[in-house]
Design a protein around this motif. Sequence first.
Motif, short mmCIF file in Angstrom:
data_model
loop_
_atom_site.label_atom_id
_atom_site.label_comp_id
_atom_site.label_asym_id
_atom_site.label_seq_id
_atom_site.Cartn_x
_atom_site.Cartn_y
_atom_site.Cartn_z
N LEU A 115 -23.17 -30.11 -64.43
CA LEU A 115 -23.21 -30.27 -65.35
C LEU A 115 -23.51 -31.63 -65.51
O LEU A 115 -24.40 -32.17 -66.63
CB LEU A 115 -22.09 -29.45 -66.40
N GLY A 119 -27.62 -31.60 -65.09
CA GLY A 119 -28.47 -31.22 -66.63
C GLY A 119 -28.18 -32.68 -67.47
O GLY A 119 -29.96 -33.25 -67.30
N SER A 122 -31.95 -33.05 -65.96
CA SER A 122 -33.31 -32.25 -66.69
C SER A 122 -33.81 -32.75 -67.53
O SER A 122 -35.35 -33.03 -68.36
CB SER A 122 -32.52 -30.85 -66.16
N VAL A 123 -32.31 -33.78 -67.99
CA VAL A 123 -32.83 -34.12 -69.42
C VAL A 123 -33.85 -35.82 -69.52
O VAL A 123 -34.91 -35.64 -70.15
CB VAL A 123 -31.50 -34.65 -70.30
N LEU A 164 -40.57 -28.22 -66.04
CA LEU A 164 -39.59 -29.54 -65.28
C LEU A 164 -40.00 -29.37 -63.72
O LEU A 164 -39.47 -30.55 -63.08
CB LEU A 164 -38.04 -29.09 -65.56
N THR A 170 -37.96 -17.31 -60.12
CA THR A 170 -36.30 -17.12 -60.15
C THR A 170 -36.47 -16.19 -59.36
O THR A 170 -37.10 -15.31 -60.27
CB THR A 170 -35.95 -16.72 -61.65
N ARG A 172 -34.81 -11.94 -58.85
CA ARG A 172 -32.95 -11.04 -59.43
C ARG A 172 -33.42 -9.69 -58.40
O ARG A 172 -34.35 -9.84 -57.42
CB ARG A 172 -33.94 -10.94 -60.55
N LEU A 195 -41.07 -17.85 -64.86
CA LEU A 195 -41.07 -17.89 -65.89
C LEU A 195 -41.91 -18.10 -66.83
O LEU A 195 -42.60 -18.77 -67.81
CB LEU A 195 -39.44 -19.06 -66.56
N ALA A 223 -38.59 -20.56 -71.41
CA ALA A 223 -38.48 -21.56 -70.57
C ALA A 223 -36.99 -21.62 -69.79
O ALA A 223 -36.02 -22.35 -68.89
CB ALA A 223 -38.08 -23.01 -71.22
N PHE A 224 -36.08 -21.25 -70.79
CA PHE A 224 -34.54 -21.76 -70.39
C PHE A 224 -34.07 -20.71 -69.87
O PHE A 224 -32.88 -19.37 -70.03
CB PHE A 224 -33.81 -21.69 -71.21
N SER A 225 -34.75 -19.12 -69.47
CA SER A 225 -34.93 -17.44 -68.94
C SER A 225 -34.64 -16.68 -70.33
O SER A 225 -34.42 -17.14 -71.68
CB SER A 225 -33.49 -17.86 -68.60
N HIS A 229 -27.69 -15.53 -67.92
CA HIS A 229 -27.53 -16.18 -67.17
C HIS A 229 -28.89 -17.53 -67.73
O HIS A 229 -29.25 -18.97 -67.23
CB HIS A 229 -28.43 -16.36 -65.32
N CYS A 231 -29.72 -20.17 -70.12
CA CYS A 231 -29.70 -21.89 -69.95
C CYS A 231 -28.00 -22.40 -70.90
O CYS A 231 -28.80 -22.26 -72.11
CB CYS A 231 -31.03 -22.56 -69.59
N ILE A 232 -26.47 -22.76 -70.11
CA ILE A 232 -26.50 -22.99 -71.16
C ILE A 232 -26.21 -24.60 -71.78
O ILE A 232 -25.98 -25.26 -72.60
CB ILE A 232 -24.74 -23.35 -70.62
N GLY A 233 -27.91 -24.99 -71.06
CA GLY A 233 -27.68 -27.15 -71.54
C GLY A 233 -29.24 -26.36 -72.49
O GLY A 233 -29.70 -27.79 -72.85
C1 HEM Z 1 -35.62 -29.01 -69.63
C2 HEM Z 1 -34.21 -28.73 -68.87
C3 HEM Z 1 -33.72 -27.22 -68.67
C4 HEM Z 1 -34.73 -26.45 -68.33
C5 HEM Z 1 -36.39 -26.28 -68.30
C6 HEM Z 1 -33.86 -25.57 -67.66
C7 HEM Z 1 -33.91 -24.44 -67.30
C8 HEM Z 1 -32.44 -23.64 -67.17
C9 HEM Z 1 -33.09 -22.07 -66.47
C10 HEM Z 1 -34.59 -21.24 -66.02
C11 HEM Z 1 -31.96 -21.29 -66.44
C12 HEM Z 1 -31.99 -19.39 -65.63
C13 HEM Z 1 -31.48 -20.10 -64.64
C14 HEM Z 1 -31.43 -18.07 -63.77
O1 HEM Z 1 -31.92 -17.59 -64.17
O2 HEM Z 1 -31.27 -18.14 -62.59
C15 HEM Z 1 -30.79 -21.95 -66.52
C16 HEM Z 1 -29.57 -21.85 -66.54
C17 HEM Z 1 -29.04 -22.96 -66.33
N1 HEM Z 1 -29.06 -24.21 -67.07
FE1 HEM Z 1 -30.86 -25.03 -66.63
N2 HEM Z 1 -32.49 -26.01 -67.75
C18 HEM Z 1 -32.60 -26.93 -68.59
C19 HEM Z 1 -31.47 -28.01 -68.83
C20 HEM Z 1 -30.51 -28.06 -68.56
C21 HEM Z 1 -28.94 -29.42 -69.07
C22 HEM Z 1 -29.76 -29.80 -69.99
C23 HEM Z 1 -28.02 -28.30 -68.71
C24 HEM Z 1 -26.52 -28.60 -68.62
C25 HEM Z 1 -26.10 -29.97 -69.71
C26 HEM Z 1 -28.21 -26.92 -67.94
C27 HEM Z 1 -27.04 -26.52 -67.18
C28 HEM Z 1 -27.09 -25.48 -67.07
C29 HEM Z 1 -26.86 -24.57 -66.38
C30 HEM Z 1 -25.16 -23.62 -65.71
C31 HEM Z 1 -27.09 -23.09 -66.44
C32 HEM Z 1 -26.51 -21.67 -65.61
C33 HEM Z 1 -26.79 -20.44 -66.37
C34 HEM Z 1 -25.87 -19.57 -65.80
O3 HEM Z 1 -25.95 -18.77 -64.47
O4 HEM Z 1 -24.91 -18.80 -66.14
N3 HEM Z 1 -29.63 -27.04 -68.13
N4 HEM Z 1 -31.42 -23.63 -66.67
#
Ligand code: HEM
Length: 282
Positions: A115, A119, A122-123, A164, A170, A172, A195, A223-225, A229, A231-233
């Motif tokens: 994080l 985190g 990525s921003v 990004l 991804t 699975r 994705l 984009a965030f799945s 899982h 994305c918590i961000g």
């Molecule tokens: C443009 C920015 C971002 C993109 C495109 C993005 C994309 C993703 C994607 C696609 C996943 C799912 C991965 C999977 O299915 O295995 C993911 C998971 C995650 N992201 Fe992001 N993310 C971004 C920014 C962030 C930020 C800013 C944070 C934290 C502050 C973050 C924290 C996480 C975490 C902890 C997971 C794992 C969640 C889990 O497995 O339960 N992400 N992200």
Amino acid sequence: MDALVAAGPPADLVSAFTRPVPFAVTTRLMGLDGDGPDHLDERRLRRWTLALLAQGGEPAADHGEALAEFTAFTEELIERRRRAPGPDLVSRLVRAADQDGGIPPDALAFLVLGLTASGNESVTGALGNALAYLLGERPEHWPRLADPGVTEHTAERLLHFIPLGDDEATVRRAAAAVELGGVTIPAGAVVAASLGSANRDPAVHPEGLDADLARPLGAPTLAFSAGPHYCIGAWRVRLEMREALHRLATALPGLRLTVPIDRLDWQLGSTTRSPAALPVSW
Ligand code: HEM
């Protein structure tokens, strides 16, 4: 942003904006912006992030040392927040993990570390890519971002269409047999789901990135799945992207790149890929 405007042109938006803004948010969120042992400076986080994400080509000679330092910092931080919790996210994660029980200590440490470093990075990457595209390819759209409604849809479109990193699939494992698009995926099969391809599927998103950036996306982004899982961000990057673009365009409606977009230097990496510098004037 006040400092950027006060210093006047020219400027590099990466060192003056896309790095410091997410860094300020990350350290405030995680409670790392005070004094004492919890204080994290930008240079140290940058070194640890490069080691963690193996960004920028060959791993540096001190790669292992940097990762060990980062892990030790995180483990000690978790112990301190366990003893003396505060209003920060690390304290809340520690409390939740302790209440649930059974969370392996290294899993908690890895989440806090991710994080903080991923985190933050990525921003920075998403903001840098958005600014490169807007200033380099869509300068006519830039002043329109003074309207918060326009910025909301623009930010969502940019996060949706601009991957990004390498936009790799991804991976699975199918928990149960499922039919998708006329193909049966058997239980236990390993599936690589892209994705990025789904986001560019012309049957769902007939308009590409070239469309009017002020219009809402026609379907939700992947984009965030999706699923457990997710994305918590996602909330964080959406909020920061909207606020950063809106405020920058309001303060500097005449902002422009001073080099052609194809002459920009890039920081390459599989997780994030974004401009190394964004030379601008106004
Ligand atoms: C443009 C920015 C971002 C993109 C495109 C993005 C994309 C993703 C994607 C696609 C996943 C799912 C991965 C999977 O299915 O295995 C993911 C998971 C995650 N992201 Fe992001 N993310 C971004 C920014 C962030 C930020 C800013 C944070 C934290 C502050 C973050 C924290 C996480 C975490 C902890 C997971 C794992 C969640 C889990 O497995 O339960 N992400 N992200």
